[in-house]
Design a protein around this motif. Structure first.
Motif, PDB file in Angstrom:
ATOM      1  N   UNK A   1       0.879  -1.183   0.000  1.00 10.43           N
ATOM      2  CA  UNK A   1       0.000   0.000   0.000  1.00 10.43           C
ATOM      3  C   UNK A   1       0.906   1.220   0.000  1.00 10.43           C
ATOM      4  N   UNK A   2       0.786   2.056  -0.985  1.00 11.34           N
ATOM      5  CA  UNK A   2       1.644   3.234  -1.088  1.00 11.34           C
ATOM      6  C   UNK A   2       1.174   4.318  -0.119  1.00 11.34           C
ATOM      7  N   UNK A   3       2.137   4.945   0.567  1.00 14.78           N
ATOM      8  CA  UNK A   3       1.828   6.077   1.443  1.00 14.78           C
ATOM      9  C   UNK A   3       1.559   7.299   0.571  1.00 14.78           C
ATOM     10  N   UNK A   4       0.404   7.896   0.737  1.00 15.02           N
ATOM     11  CA  UNK A   4      -0.033   8.966  -0.159  1.00 15.02           C
ATOM     12  C   UNK A   4       0.965  10.120  -0.205  1.00 15.02           C
ATOM     13  N   UNK A   5       1.573  10.429   0.950  1.00 17.91           N
ATOM     14  CA  UNK A   5       2.487  11.575   1.001  1.00 17.91           C
ATOM     15  C   UNK A   5       3.772  11.332   0.205  1.00 17.91           C
ATOM     16  N   UNK A   6       4.048  10.060  -0.131  1.00 19.12           N
ATOM     17  CA  UNK A   6       5.249   9.759  -0.914  1.00 19.12           C
ATOM     18  C   UNK A   6       4.914   8.976  -2.183  1.00 19.12           C
ATOM     19  N   UNK A   7       3.720   9.192  -2.696  1.00 16.64           N
ATOM     20  CA  UNK A   7       3.287   8.482  -3.902  1.00 16.64           C
ATOM     21  C   UNK A   7       4.218   8.784  -5.080  1.00 16.64           C
ATOM     22  N   UNK A   8       4.660  10.017  -5.190  1.00 14.85           N
ATOM     23  CA  UNK A   8       5.526  10.387  -6.303  1.00 14.85           C
ATOM     24  C   UNK A   8       6.838   9.606  -6.269  1.00 14.85           C
ATOM     25  N   UNK A   9       7.396   9.448  -5.058  1.00 17.50           N
ATOM     26  CA  UNK A   9       8.625   8.676  -4.896  1.00 17.50           C
ATOM     27  C   UNK A   9       8.369   7.207  -5.249  1.00 17.50           C
ATOM     28  N   UNK A  10       7.277   6.658  -4.727  1.00 26.94           N
ATOM     29  CA  UNK A  10       6.946   5.255  -4.979  1.00 26.94           C
ATOM     30  C   UNK A  10       6.816   4.976  -6.476  1.00 26.94           C
ATOM     31  N   UNK A  11       6.132   5.850  -7.171  1.00 28.80           N
ATOM     32  CA  UNK A  11       5.926   5.644  -8.606  1.00 28.80           C
ATOM     33  C   UNK A  11       7.226   5.798  -9.382  1.00 28.80           C
ATOM     34  N   UNK A  12       8.105   6.688  -8.909  1.00 27.10           N
ATOM     35  CA  UNK A  12       9.416   6.832  -9.551  1.00 27.10           C
ATOM     36  C   UNK A  12      10.228   5.551  -9.398  1.00 27.10           C
ATOM     37  N   UNK A  13      10.007   4.812  -8.307  1.00 28.09           N
ATOM     38  CA  UNK A  13      10.707   3.550  -8.067  1.00 28.09           C
ATOM     39  C   UNK A  13      10.086   2.375  -8.818  1.00 28.09           C
ATOM     40  N   UNK A  14       8.852   2.567  -9.326  1.00 28.41           N
ATOM     41  CA  UNK A  14       8.177   1.475 -10.023  1.00 28.41           C
ATOM     42  C   UNK A  14       7.173   0.730  -9.176  1.00 28.41           C
ATOM     43  N   UNK A  15       6.800   1.292  -8.039  1.00 27.58           N
ATOM     44  CA  UNK A  15       5.825   0.664  -7.152  1.00 27.58           C
ATOM     45  C   UNK A  15       4.409   1.114  -7.494  1.00 27.58           C
ATOM     46  N   UNK A  16       3.427   0.228  -7.267  1.00 26.07           N
ATOM     47  CA  UNK A  16       2.025   0.604  -7.447  1.00 26.07           C
ATOM     48  C   UNK A  16       1.167  -0.102  -6.393  1.00 26.07           C
TER      49      UNK A  16
ATOM     50  N   UNK B   1      15.921  10.748  -5.500  1.00 22.69           N
ATOM     51  CA  UNK B   1      14.825  10.398  -4.575  1.00 22.69           C
ATOM     52  C   UNK B   1      15.302   9.948  -3.208  1.00 22.69           C
ATOM     53  N   UNK B   2      16.559   9.522  -3.113  1.00 23.32           N
ATOM     54  CA  UNK B   2      16.982   8.750  -1.961  1.00 23.32           C
ATOM     55  C   UNK B   2      16.689   7.281  -2.256  1.00 23.32           C
ATOM     56  N   UNK B   3      17.452   6.383  -1.654  1.00 20.63           N
ATOM     57  CA  UNK B   3      17.276   4.956  -1.947  1.00 20.63           C
ATOM     58  C   UNK B   3      16.229   4.325  -1.027  1.00 20.63           C
ATOM     59  N   UNK B   4      15.642   3.190  -1.422  1.00 25.57           N
ATOM     60  CA  UNK B   4      14.698   2.496  -0.542  1.00 25.57           C
ATOM     61  C   UNK B   4      15.411   1.939   0.696  1.00 25.57           C
ATOM     62  N   UNK B   5      14.802   2.133   1.860  1.00 29.46           N
ATOM     63  CA  UNK B   5      15.271   1.510   3.104  1.00 29.46           C
ATOM     64  C   UNK B   5      14.251   0.435   3.458  1.00 29.46           C
ATOM     65  N   UNK B   6      14.693  -0.799   3.636  1.00 28.60           N
ATOM     66  CA  UNK B   6      13.815  -1.963   3.709  1.00 28.60           C
ATOM     67  C   UNK B   6      13.724  -2.458   5.145  1.00 28.60           C
ATOM     68  N   UNK B   7      12.550  -2.344   5.738  1.00 26.43           N
ATOM     69  CA  UNK B   7      12.365  -2.637   7.163  1.00 26.43           C
ATOM     70  C   UNK B   7      11.348  -3.759   7.339  1.00 26.43           C
ATOM     71  N   UNK B   8      11.803  -4.968   7.667  1.00 28.28           N
ATOM     72  CA  UNK B   8      10.861  -6.076   7.859  1.00 28.28           C
ATOM     73  C   UNK B   8      10.137  -5.975   9.194  1.00 28.28           C
TER      74      UNK B   8
END
Length: 473
Positions: free
Chosen positions: A206-221, A359-366
């Motif tokens: 689920x994309x966080x609305x405040x960072x939707x632009x970043x998510x879409x730039x990364x290829x997430x939907x 954009x800054x890189x993805x930080x992956x938090x399980x």
């Protein structure tokens, strides 16, 4: 708001900066601060902090960032951890969660993954044609085109570019100290998960609305299925820790170094023994990044079996949370240790990989089985903490205590067993992985709230578990 999530704790040996909300901070065990006090006794230390998932480890807490100047610094195997290079990798797929709505299909996918990805320690990985010496010296660049097909296709070349580091350079002479049995065992383990908290998880985001632009730039939907992998350097990294410990202790005795904790090992960075450890550590980092890549390769093969040749898996990012290396901060060179801590750089930081510079890189938090995981991005405020954030939820109780206090019914309920929303796992019995149940961990949402509240990073996407593959003991 930030002051509620940042505490500076004055201890007899110095200050530890704790990034945690009031409730998490209040719950910290006194041993956490006892360990901090010991760690602060290592000479010439510039900075030390804890992330909100901090908990007691061997010699050093998991959730520690410790920093020295490079010119007079120290290296500590204890502030790296025994599973050197342990970290996270996320792959994006072209599937939507609706494609995996059927629980029977999720079970089929998990079973097929097991065909390609060995989950029992005595079973050899499927990569006997790979030369281990190429892996530990060249990292991902030691693999043949067969295993990195996208690396030779410029528009799709994410395997080599969307990683914290694809190769760690080292003095190969350090490798001569390892006997044949270490090479043999480590070769067998290439492309395997290991047990404990290691996993491969199928999630929907689920994309966080405040960072939707970043998510879409990364290829997430929204609704996208992603694969999250958590593993490290297996027997190779364990051997590095084992073989360097005695030498490190000798250096400490000869130089009058030590603390109240005999398990806390460290040596001056310019000492030959320290340099041997650093070189061997880098070889383990190479092993770890390749290990995660090969796990993903195996899952990709399984996905094609289940979904057909059009199934795609593209690297989002790979990064570590047990390591030490040189970094530039404000133009100065530092030797930064992270044990159970994740680097999280903001947009525009020059150390970002080129694809993530803007954009800054993805930080992956399980999180934990049964709870959400997160994909984050660094915020400018992270500079105060050397751009370190949490690495997960963090254990709240030991494995033995979890087995004693948590029932199978409670575990099954958290995994929604018997419902259409069941989080499918590959284990024949939940009892075998009870010590990894969600109840063993802190509330990951509180952890993330602390990181965001302290201004260290922001949420880009929330990842909900659909199925998990765990290693067998």
């Amino acid at each position: 708001m930030k002051e509620n999530y940042i505490q500076q704790v004055q201890l007899p040996s110095g200050v530890v900066h704790v990034y945690a909300g009031p409730e998490l901070f209040k719950a910290l065990d006194y041993q956490v601060f006892q360990m901090a006090n010991n760690n602060l006794q290592i000479p010439n230390q510039v900075y030390m902090s804890y992330t909100p998932d901090v908990h007691v480890g061997v010699g050093t807490c998991i959730g520690t960032t410790a920093v020295w100047n490079t010119h007079d610094g120290y290296v500590s195997p204890s502030i790296v951890g025994s599973d050197i290079g342990c970290g996270m990798k996320v792959h994006m797929t072209n599937l939507h969660k609706a494609d995996l709505k059927d629980v029977k299909l999720r079970r089929k996918l998990v079973k097929t993954i097991e065909k390609y990805l060995p989950v029992e320690d005595h079973v050899r990985g499927h990569f006997s044609d790979i030369r281990l010496e190429h892996i530990v010296t060249k990292g991902l660049h030691g693999l043949s085109k067969k295993y990195i097909p996208d690396g030779y296709t410029p528009r799709k070349a994410t395997s080599l570019t969307h990683v914290e580091s694809s190769k760690f350079t080292l003095d190969e002479n350090a490798l001569n100290r390892f006997p044949d049995n270490v090479w043999h065992r480590s070769h067998r383990q290439l492309g395997t998960l290991g047990n404990g908290n290691h996993f491969a998880e199928i999630q929907s985001i689920e994309i966080a609305e405040e960072n939707r632009e970043v998510a879409e730039a990364w290829g997430l939907f929204d609704g996208q299925v992603v694969i999250m992998i958590h593993s490290g350097s297996r027997a190779w990294g364990g051997s590095v820790s084992q073989y360097c410990s005695n030498d490190m202790m000798k250096v400490m005795r000869m130089n009058g170094l030590g603390t109240a904790d005999p398990k806390l090992l460290f040596a001056p960075l310019d000492h030959p023994t320290a340099q041997t450890y650093v070189n061997l550590m880098y070889s383990a980092l190479n092993y770890a990044v390749v290990n995660r890549h090969l796990i993903a390769y195996a899952i990709r093969e399984a996905g094609k079996d289940v979904f057909g040749s059009k199934f795609e898996m593209t690297t989002l990012y790979d990064l570590m949370h047990n390591y030490a290396w040189e970094e530039k901060h404000e133009g100065e060179s530092y030797f930064v240790h992270r044990k159970g801590a994740t680097r999280s750089l903001p947009a525009g930081h020059s150390s970002n990989p080129q694809p993530y510079l803007n954009t800054g890189h993805p930080a992956l938090i399980p999180g934990s089985m049964g709870t959400a995981s997160y994909i984050m991005v660094g915020a400018p405020g992270g500079k105060a903490n050397f751009h370190s954030i949490c690495h997960g939820a963090g254990r709240i109780r030991s494995r033995s205590a979890t087995k004693r206090l948590i029932t199978l019914n409670e575990f099954a309920s958290s995994m929604r067993v018997g419902t259409d929303e069941e989080i499918v796992v590959n284990q024949r019995s939940l009892e075998s992985i009870l010590d990894e149940s969600p109840q063993a961990y802190k509330d990951v949402d509180q952890i993330i709230e602390s990181v965001v509240g302290a201004g260290l990073a922001e949420v880009v996407a929330k990842c909900k578990p659909m199925a998990a593959v765990k290693g067998a003991k």
